[in-house]
Design an enzyme around this catalytic site. Structure first.
Site, PDB file in Angstrom:
ATOM      1  N   TYR A 126       0.846  -1.199   0.000  1.00  0.00           N
ATOM      2  CA  TYR A 126       0.000   0.000   0.000  1.00  0.00           C
ATOM      3  C   TYR A 126       0.882   1.250   0.000  1.00  0.00           C
ATOM      4  O   TYR A 126       1.782   1.406   0.838  1.00  0.00           O
ATOM      5  CB  TYR A 126      -0.905   0.017   1.228  1.00  0.00           C
ATOM      6  CG  TYR A 126      -1.939   1.124   1.179  1.00  0.00           C
ATOM      7  CD1 TYR A 126      -3.186   0.895   0.622  1.00  0.00           C
ATOM      8  CD2 TYR A 126      -1.652   2.405   1.649  1.00  0.00           C
ATOM      9  CE1 TYR A 126      -4.133   1.907   0.543  1.00  0.00           C
ATOM     10  CE2 TYR A 126      -2.587   3.427   1.574  1.00  0.00           C
ATOM     11  CZ  TYR A 126      -3.821   3.179   1.027  1.00  0.00           C
ATOM     12  OH  TYR A 126      -4.757   4.191   0.950  1.00  0.00           O
ATOM     13  N   ASN A 213      -3.587   5.915   6.270  1.00  0.00           N
ATOM     14  CA  ASN A 213      -4.321   6.685   7.266  1.00  0.00           C
ATOM     15  C   ASN A 213      -5.022   5.759   8.260  1.00  0.00           C
ATOM     16  O   ASN A 213      -4.836   4.541   8.250  1.00  0.00           O
ATOM     17  CB  ASN A 213      -5.314   7.643   6.584  1.00  0.00           C
ATOM     18  CG  ASN A 213      -6.347   6.892   5.744  1.00  0.00           C
ATOM     19  OD1 ASN A 213      -6.585   5.702   5.932  1.00  0.00           O
ATOM     20  ND2 ASN A 213      -6.970   7.598   4.811  1.00  0.00           N
ATOM     21  N   THR A 236       2.737   9.968  11.731  1.00  0.00           N
ATOM     22  CA  THR A 236       4.193  10.002  11.799  1.00  0.00           C
ATOM     23  C   THR A 236       4.656  10.811  13.005  1.00  0.00           C
ATOM     24  O   THR A 236       3.941  11.694  13.501  1.00  0.00           O
ATOM     25  CB  THR A 236       4.778  10.582  10.505  1.00  0.00           C
ATOM     26  OG1 THR A 236       6.198  10.374  10.505  1.00  0.00           O
ATOM     27  CG2 THR A 236       4.487  12.070  10.375  1.00  0.00           C
ATOM     28  N   GLN A 258       8.560  16.817   9.842  1.00  0.00           N
ATOM     29  CA  GLN A 258       7.559  15.792  10.139  1.00  0.00           C
ATOM     30  C   GLN A 258       6.174  16.392  10.280  1.00  0.00           C
ATOM     31  O   GLN A 258       5.172  15.777   9.903  1.00  0.00           O
ATOM     32  CB  GLN A 258       7.941  15.031  11.410  1.00  0.00           C
ATOM     33  CG  GLN A 258       9.181  14.173  11.263  1.00  0.00           C
ATOM     34  CD  GLN A 258       9.070  13.184  10.115  1.00  0.00           C
ATOM     35  OE1 GLN A 258       8.193  12.335  10.091  1.00  0.00           O
ATOM     36  NE2 GLN A 258       9.964  13.289   9.140  1.00  0.00           N
ATOM     37  N   HIS A 261       3.671  16.499   7.313  1.00  0.00           N
ATOM     38  CA  HIS A 261       2.968  15.314   6.832  1.00  0.00           C
ATOM     39  C   HIS A 261       1.465  15.408   7.067  1.00  0.00           C
ATOM     40  O   HIS A 261       0.657  15.054   6.212  1.00  0.00           O
ATOM     41  CB  HIS A 261       3.483  14.060   7.546  1.00  0.00           C
ATOM     42  CG  HIS A 261       4.710  13.473   6.931  1.00  0.00           C
ATOM     43  ND1 HIS A 261       4.697  12.794   5.748  1.00  0.00           N
ATOM     44  CD2 HIS A 261       6.001  13.461   7.355  1.00  0.00           C
ATOM     45  CE1 HIS A 261       5.916  12.385   5.452  1.00  0.00           C
ATOM     46  NE2 HIS A 261       6.730  12.777   6.410  1.00  0.00           N
ATOM     47  N   GLU A 327       8.932   6.792  16.360  1.00  0.00           N
ATOM     48  CA  GLU A 327       9.126   6.256  15.009  1.00  0.00           C
ATOM     49  C   GLU A 327      10.505   6.659  14.493  1.00  0.00           C
ATOM     50  O   GLU A 327      11.280   5.831  14.016  1.00  0.00           O
ATOM     51  CB  GLU A 327       8.031   6.791  14.092  1.00  0.00           C
ATOM     52  CG  GLU A 327       8.168   6.354  12.647  1.00  0.00           C
ATOM     53  CD  GLU A 327       7.188   7.073  11.732  1.00  0.00           C
ATOM     54  OE1 GLU A 327       6.991   6.584  10.605  1.00  0.00           O
ATOM     55  OE2 GLU A 327       6.624   8.123  12.122  1.00  0.00           O
ATOM     56  N   HIS A 328      10.804   7.960  14.574  1.00  0.00           N
ATOM     57  CA  HIS A 328      12.114   8.477  14.189  1.00  0.00           C
ATOM     58  C   HIS A 328      12.722   9.173  15.408  1.00  0.00           C
ATOM     59  O   HIS A 328      12.056  10.008  16.036  1.00  0.00           O
ATOM     60  CB  HIS A 328      12.017   9.535  13.087  1.00  0.00           C
ATOM     61  CG  HIS A 328      11.193   9.138  11.904  1.00  0.00           C
ATOM     62  ND1 HIS A 328       9.850   9.429  11.798  1.00  0.00           N
ATOM     63  CD2 HIS A 328      11.540   8.482  10.762  1.00  0.00           C
ATOM     64  CE1 HIS A 328       9.392   8.973  10.643  1.00  0.00           C
ATOM     65  NE2 HIS A 328      10.395   8.392   9.995  1.00  0.00           N
ATOM     66  N   ASP A 361      14.178   9.326   5.013  1.00  0.00           N
ATOM     67  CA  ASP A 361      12.934   9.261   4.246  1.00  0.00           C
ATOM     68  C   ASP A 361      13.190   8.940   2.778  1.00  0.00           C
ATOM     69  O   ASP A 361      12.324   8.354   2.111  1.00  0.00           O
ATOM     70  CB  ASP A 361      12.193  10.597   4.336  1.00  0.00           C
ATOM     71  CG  ASP A 361      11.486  10.785   5.658  1.00  0.00           C
ATOM     72  OD1 ASP A 361      11.278   9.780   6.369  1.00  0.00           O
ATOM     73  OD2 ASP A 361      11.142  11.933   5.987  1.00  0.00           O
ATOM     74  N   GLU A 415       2.432 -34.530  30.526  1.00  0.00           N
ATOM     75  CA  GLU A 415       1.399 -33.616  30.032  1.00  0.00           C
ATOM     76  C   GLU A 415       0.077 -34.333  29.774  1.00  0.00           C
ATOM     77  O   GLU A 415      -0.853 -33.731  29.232  1.00  0.00           O
ATOM     78  CB  GLU A 415       1.894 -32.926  28.749  1.00  0.00           C
ATOM     79  CG  GLU A 415       3.080 -32.006  28.996  1.00  0.00           C
ATOM     80  CD  GLU A 415       3.449 -31.159  27.788  1.00  0.00           C
ATOM     81  OE1 GLU A 415       2.898 -31.409  26.691  1.00  0.00           O
ATOM     82  OE2 GLU A 415       4.267 -30.239  27.949  1.00  0.00           O
ATOM     83  N   HIS A 420       1.062 -38.982  22.193  1.00  0.00           N
ATOM     84  CA  HIS A 420       2.317 -38.404  21.704  1.00  0.00           C
ATOM     85  C   HIS A 420       3.456 -39.405  21.905  1.00  0.00           C
ATOM     86  O   HIS A 420       4.280 -39.630  21.016  1.00  0.00           O
ATOM     87  CB  HIS A 420       2.640 -37.103  22.444  1.00  0.00           C
ATOM     88  CG  HIS A 420       1.853 -35.922  21.979  1.00  0.00           C
ATOM     89  ND1 HIS A 420       0.494 -35.851  22.053  1.00  0.00           N
ATOM     90  CD2 HIS A 420       2.266 -34.746  21.422  1.00  0.00           C
ATOM     91  CE1 HIS A 420       0.077 -34.684  21.575  1.00  0.00           C
ATOM     92  NE2 HIS A 420       1.143 -33.997  21.175  1.00  0.00           N
TER      93      HIS A 420
END
Length: 435
Positions: A126, A213, A236, A258, A261, A327-328, A361, A415, A420
């Site tokens: 996307y 978004n 962001t 930033q 944005h 984030e940054h 970026d 168990e 098993h």
């Protein structure tokens, strides 16, 4: 303009005081549910109607024709093409080195476990539209997927009225540069649903990645499990840990970079230097008034998600940025690499006065699809590993199985799962497996 938060002398958890965008993905999830259900039931027909409803564009075909991709590349500004090619070259250099190799461990004679790295078969990528054009996001999604060896890639991006219902031509040109021919003019939650459910025109994908978004994030949350996701990307954010050595004009420029944005983008400065805080505030006012997207920037800087945080010293500042998990994160301090090396939580770390987020970026070679909203404390950014699955391949011969059989049978009994143990005994004998 930007608010100020004084944490000097505070022993409280800084997460309770730090600014953060308030995004209600849970509420948005319920609002996108009928959209996703519509795509599931009606496929392309629903996508065409939803695109007209949300984007104001009436499509006859959701797939971008190849001649449109070719034309976009032919008509691309040569300077932009050169910049994209250099960005691709650097990203490919970094991401190709990330590709993990298969590894076999000889556990015992005759018994091995191999970790095999297998790429996802098909991925939907996307690329946002909206207020800005993001050909860089094409690169950041496509390059790691290609380096991982994903065999089927599809890109989708919202249609634009100004370009005849196609995604922005620069996005199409970036796809063409990367050899991606399957591109769709679909945005929002319906794009995620398209990849999750598949339609007559777009085969179902195994994973969807890329920022978007709140509606894209909500659709990812809703459809996670039916389709793999990278993350629920939120607004962001940038945090800057700075001391008296930082240039206030540079810090202000980075915070604004930033903020442009989105009106909910977060810009946070953490500093023990009040004089720097004052100088940055002054420079923000000057720069914000002069920048092209001034109104958007000013709203973002004045929002509850942005602020200047005063701390006692860099030690407390480090604790604050680790708690914030940006984030940054820029570290612009004396001995910046030493402080940066102690950062635990950040999507990406930018060290020193000449490594701004804007570099990452576009052309550092790093990836800019990163965790937001504090998720960097447990998640990393998009990488080659995002598109790879580690699969353990177990191969034991009879002697190796017999040697450990009594342990397996004992644990199975502990168990209360005797079948098993019986599956082991059937191969190597009865009892404790030592016959």
């Amino acid at each position: 303009m930007i608010s100020r938060i004084d944490l000097r002398g505070s022993q409280d958890d800084p997460r309770d005081s730090l600014p953060r965008a308030e995004i209600d993905v849970a509420d948005a999830t319920e609002r996108v549910r009928p959209i996703c259900d519509d795509v599931r039931h009606r496929g392309t027909e629903a996508l065409i109607e939803l695109t007209e409803r949300f984007d104001g564009v009436r499509l006859t075909d959701i797939r971008v024709p190849k001649d449109a991709l070719d034309r976009a590349l032919t008509e691309l500004d040569p300077r932009v093409r050169a910049a994209l090619e250099e960005s691709i070259r650097r990203a490919r250099k970094v991401h190709s080195a990330q590709r993990r190799q298969d590894h076999t461990t000889r556990v015992v004679p005759g018994g091995t476990v191999t970790e095999k790295w297998i790429p996802v078969d098909r991925v939907g990528l996307y690329v946002p539209g909206g207020r800005a054009v993001y050909p860089s996001s094409v690169i950041m999604n496509v390059v790691p997927a290609q380096e991982a060896g994903v065999s089927s890639l599809a890109v989708t991006s919202p249609p634009q009225k100004d370009f005849g219902g196609l995604p922005h031509p620069t996005i199409l040109a970036a796809c063409a540069l990367l050899g991606v021919e399957e591109v769709y003019a679909v945005g929002g939650a319906q794009a995620v649903a398209m990849f999750a459910h598949g339609t007559e025109d777009c085969p179902r994908a195994d994973m969807v990645t890329g920022p978007g978004n709140i509606w894209v994030a909500a659709a990812k949350r809703l459809l996670k499990g039916l389709i793999g996701i990278d993350a629920e990307a939120g607004p962001t954010e940038i945090a800057v840990l700075a001391d008296h050595t930082a240039d206030p004009d540079h810090v202000a420029a980075d915070l604004i970079s930033q903020a442009e944005h989105d009106v909910v983008a977060a810009s946070v400065l953490v500093t023990p230097d009040e004089a720097l805080a004052d100088a940055v505030t002054e420079r923000l006012a000057v720069r914000a008034a002069a920048t092209r997207h001034s109104e958007r920037v000013l709203e973002a800087l004045a929002g509850p998600q942005s602020g200047i945080v005063l701390v006692d010293d860099l030690e407390q500042g480090l604790a604050v940025v680790n708690a914030y998990a940006a984030e940054h994160l820029e570290v612009i301090t004396d001995q910046a690499s030493v402080w940066a090396d102690r950062v635990r939580n950040a999507g990406a770390i930018f060290v020193g006065p000449h490594s701004p987020v804007s570099l990452g970026d576009y052309a550092a070679g790093s990836n800019h699809v990163l965790p937001t909203g504090g998720c960097a404390c447990h998640s990393g950014g998009l990488s080659v590993q995002t598109f790879l699955r580690g699969v353990h391949v177990v191969e034991y011969d009879r002697d190796a199985l017999a040697d450990v059989a009594h342990h397996v049978i004992t644990l199975a009994e502990a168990e209360d799962l005797p079948a098993h143990g019986e599956a082991i005994a059937a191969r190597v004998g009865h009892g404790d497996g030592r016959d």
